[in-house]
Write a protein that holds these residues in place. Sequence first.
Motif, PDB file in Angstrom:
ATOM      1  N   VAL A   1       0.850  -1.185   0.000  1.00 51.05           N
ATOM      2  CA  VAL A   1       0.000   0.000   0.000  1.00 51.05           C
ATOM      3  C   VAL A   1       0.885   1.234   0.000  1.00 51.05           C
ATOM      4  O   VAL A   1       2.010   1.227   0.525  1.00 51.05           O
ATOM      5  N   GLU A   2       0.384   2.300  -0.582  1.00 52.97           N
ATOM      6  CA  GLU A   2       1.166   3.532  -0.684  1.00 52.97           C
ATOM      7  C   GLU A   2       1.144   4.284   0.635  1.00 52.97           C
ATOM      8  O   GLU A   2       0.076   4.515   1.217  1.00 52.97           O
ATOM      9  N   PHE A   3       2.313   4.692   1.096  1.00 52.70           N
ATOM     10  CA  PHE A   3       2.474   5.365   2.384  1.00 52.70           C
ATOM     11  C   PHE A   3       3.245   6.656   2.147  1.00 52.70           C
ATOM     12  O   PHE A   3       4.391   6.630   1.684  1.00 52.70           O
ATOM     13  N   VAL A   4       2.603   7.786   2.440  1.00 56.92           N
ATOM     14  CA  VAL A   4       3.177   9.098   2.168  1.00 56.92           C
ATOM     15  C   VAL A   4       3.381   9.848   3.477  1.00 56.92           C
ATOM     16  O   VAL A   4       2.508   9.845   4.354  1.00 56.92           O
ATOM     17  N   VAL A   5       4.515  10.509   3.609  1.00 58.06           N
ATOM     18  CA  VAL A   5       4.794  11.376   4.747  1.00 58.06           C
ATOM     19  C   VAL A   5       4.943  12.798   4.234  1.00 58.06           C
ATOM     20  O   VAL A   5       5.688  13.043   3.271  1.00 58.06           O
ATOM     21  N   ALA A   6       4.219  13.722   4.838  1.00 63.34           N
ATOM     22  CA  ALA A   6       4.250  15.114   4.392  1.00 63.34           C
ATOM     23  C   ALA A   6       4.378  16.034   5.599  1.00 63.34           C
ATOM     24  O   ALA A   6       4.167  15.625   6.745  1.00 63.34           O
ATOM     25  N   GLU A   7       4.722  17.280   5.317  1.00 60.85           N
ATOM     26  CA  GLU A   7       4.826  18.302   6.369  1.00 60.85           C
ATOM     27  C   GLU A   7       4.076  19.548   5.916  1.00 60.85           C
ATOM     28  O   GLU A   7       4.064  19.893   4.732  1.00 60.85           O
ATOM     29  N   SER A   8       3.460  20.211   6.864  1.00 64.17           N
ATOM     30  CA  SER A   8       2.715  21.431   6.581  1.00 64.17           C
ATOM     31  C   SER A   8       3.303  22.585   7.378  1.00 64.17           C
ATOM     32  O   SER A   8       3.712  22.410   8.538  1.00 64.17           O
ATOM     33  N   ASP A   9       3.330  23.771   6.766  1.00 65.00           N
ATOM     34  CA  ASP A   9       3.841  24.939   7.483  1.00 65.00           C
ATOM     35  C   ASP A   9       2.768  25.561   8.376  1.00 65.00           C
ATOM     36  O   ASP A   9       3.022  26.517   9.092  1.00 65.00           O
TER      37      ASP A   9
ATOM     38  N   LEU B   1      -4.246   3.862   0.305  1.00 63.71           N
ATOM     39  CA  LEU B   1      -3.222   4.900   0.331  1.00 63.71           C
ATOM     40  C   LEU B   1      -3.326   5.610   1.672  1.00 63.71           C
ATOM     41  O   LEU B   1      -4.432   5.922   2.140  1.00 63.71           O
ATOM     42  N   VAL B   2      -2.181   5.857   2.289  1.00 62.45           N
ATOM     43  CA  VAL B   2      -2.123   6.482   3.614  1.00 62.45           C
ATOM     44  C   VAL B   2      -1.222   7.700   3.537  1.00 62.45           C
ATOM     45  O   VAL B   2      -0.158   7.653   2.910  1.00 62.45           O
ATOM     46  N   GLN B   3      -1.636   8.787   4.165  1.00 68.61           N
ATOM     47  CA  GLN B   3      -0.775   9.964   4.245  1.00 68.61           C
ATOM     48  C   GLN B   3      -0.740  10.477   5.675  1.00 68.61           C
ATOM     49  O   GLN B   3      -1.774  10.721   6.284  1.00 68.61           O
ATOM     50  N   VAL B   4       0.468  10.638   6.190  1.00 67.37           N
ATOM     51  CA  VAL B   4       0.705  11.250   7.500  1.00 67.37           C
ATOM     52  C   VAL B   4       1.256  12.649   7.250  1.00 67.37           C
ATOM     53  O   VAL B   4       2.268  12.805   6.570  1.00 67.37           O
ATOM     54  N   THR B   5       0.580  13.658   7.767  1.00 68.53           N
ATOM     55  CA  THR B   5       1.029  15.039   7.586  1.00 68.53           C
ATOM     56  C   THR B   5       1.312  15.654   8.948  1.00 68.53           C
ATOM     57  O   THR B   5       0.407  15.768   9.785  1.00 68.53           O
ATOM     58  N   LYS B   6       2.583  16.040   9.169  1.00 70.57           N
ATOM     59  CA  LYS B   6       2.963  16.697  10.424  1.00 70.57           C
ATOM     60  C   LYS B   6       2.773  18.207  10.279  1.00 70.57           C
ATOM     61  O   LYS B   6       3.137  18.796   9.258  1.00 70.57           O
TER      62      LYS B   6
ATOM     63  N   LEU C   1      -6.684   8.318   4.982  1.00 70.55           N
ATOM     64  CA  LEU C   1      -6.675   7.054   4.257  1.00 70.55           C
ATOM     65  C   LEU C   1      -7.642   7.144   3.095  1.00 70.55           C
ATOM     66  O   LEU C   1      -8.741   7.710   3.220  1.00 70.55           O
ATOM     67  N   SER C   2      -7.259   6.591   1.967  1.00 68.92           N
ATOM     68  CA  SER C   2      -8.156   6.404   0.830  1.00 68.92           C
ATOM     69  C   SER C   2      -8.212   4.913   0.557  1.00 68.92           C
ATOM     70  O   SER C   2      -7.201   4.303   0.195  1.00 68.92           O
ATOM     71  N   ILE C   3      -9.386   4.318   0.753  1.00 67.62           N
ATOM     72  CA  ILE C   3      -9.549   2.869   0.641  1.00 67.62           C
ATOM     73  C   ILE C   3     -10.476   2.552  -0.524  1.00 67.62           C
ATOM     74  O   ILE C   3     -11.544   3.150  -0.662  1.00 67.62           O
TER      75      ILE C   3
END
Length: 447
Positions: free
Chosen positions: A90-98, A133-138, A148-150
Motif C-alpha cells: 500500500v502507498e504510504f506518504v509522509v508530508a509536512e505542513s507549514d 493509500l495512507v498519508q501522515v502530515t505533520k 486514508l483512501s480505501i
Amino acid sequence: MVVSNKMSCLVKPHTPSCNGYLPLSEWDQIGTITHVPTIYFYKPSHNLAGLVDRLRDSLSRVLVPFYPLAGRLRWAEGSRLLLECNSMGVEFVVAESDGGLDHLGDFSPCPEYEYLVPKVDYGRPICELSLLLVQVTKFACGGFSLSLSISHAVADGPSALHFISEWARMARGEPLEIVPYFNRAALGPPRNNGLHTLFRTGQHSEFDHPPLLLGQSDNVEERKKKTMVAMLTLTKYQVDRLKNKANQLCPSDTRPYTRYETIAGHIWRCASKARKHEHDQQTALGVCVDSRSRMSPPIQPGYFGNATLDVVATSRSGELLSNPLGYAASRIRGAIEKVTDGYVRSAMEFLRQQPSLKRFQDLHSMGSDDGPFYGNPNLGVVSWMTLPIYGVDFGWGREVYMGPGNHDFDGDSLVLSGPKGDGSVVVALCLQVQHMDDFKKFFYQDI
C-alpha cells in the motif's frame, strides 16, 4: 497552508501472505468502485518521535491478516473486477505542513484537504493502483493528520473501520481483536434460479435510471455546476424535535421512525425546496443498507468486503413538501424494509446474469461520463451513525476530529453522530453552490 511531501514508499505485509485471486461479490463490483477518503486529526500532548516508524511498522503487520488490501485489481470481461492478492503493498506518504491545526477552523472539508489526503491517479491502469493509500502530515505548530483512501471495491464502511481499528490496536502493541475473513460465500448463494423474476415486477428499482429534472434528457449540465460542502450540526434537542414531528402521524401499530429515517427525510424535503422543484418533479433518495444482519443466517462479525445494498426511495417533490415530515420518513422506511434475505439474494442473482456490470458502476472519479446516482433532482444520504468512527488511538491519544475527506458530488451526504456522544448529529452535505444558502435556511428553519 503549504504541504510538501517528504517521503513516499510501498508498505508490504510483514510476513509472506496468501497469493492468488480472491473472488469478489457482486456488491464489490457495483456502485462506488473508486477510493473513499477519511481523515483523522491528532494533537498529542507529548513528543511525536517515532511517529512515522510506528505507523509504518504496525501497518506492515496489520496487512498480514488484511492481506487483500496489499493486492491489486484487474479488469475482466463484462466490466467485472478481479482481486489479485500479490503483496504489492500500500502507498504510504509522509508530508509536512507549514500551518497548524488552528488554520483548519472547525475541520469542515475545505480546499486544504486536497493536500492532506493521498491522491489517486486514475489515469494509470487500475492494476497499478494501490487499494489503500495512507498519508501522515505533520503540522509545524504541533499535531498531525492521518488520512486514508480505501478502495470501495474491496471494503465498505464497516470493513474499512474494522481495518482502521485493528491497525490502531497493533500500533498500541495489542493483539488483533476480530480476525477478518474474506469468503464471499458468506453472503450466501442464491436460494433458487427464479429469484431474478423479482426484477420483472419492479421490486429492484435501485437498478433503474434515476429521475431527471423535468424537460431534460440527461444530467450533464447539472454535473457541470459548481458545488460546495457544508457541515451542519443538529443538537440532541433539534434531533428530538424532528423525531417528534415525524412521529406525530406514525401509525400506532408500528415502531417510531428512527433518527436516520427522520433526518434523511428532513434533508430530502429541504433539498427539494432549496432546488425549487416543480410540484410534479420526480425525485429519488438513495439509502445504503447493511445486509449483514438481514441475511439468514446473519453474517458473522469479521466479514471483510462489501455487504451493503443501495436502495431507493422515490416521491414527487410536491408530495414531499405538502405532506408532514412523517411522509418522507415513511417512504425511506419502505425502501429499507424491502431489504430481506430473499431481496438481497435476488439482486445478486440478477447481477450475476448481466453480460456487463458497467451501467451499475460509478466511474465518475475515473474521468468517465458514468457519474453517480446523486445530483439534482436526487440525493443520497448515507448513515455513519452506527459505525465506530471515533476514539481511534494509535498510541498518542484519540483524535480531535474525524470526518470524510472532500467529496464533490451534488446531493452526496453523510450523517454522523456528534463526536462528544451527546446525542447531536453532524450532516456533511455537498450541494450546488446556488442552492446551499437556501438549504441551510430551510434545514434549521423547518425544525
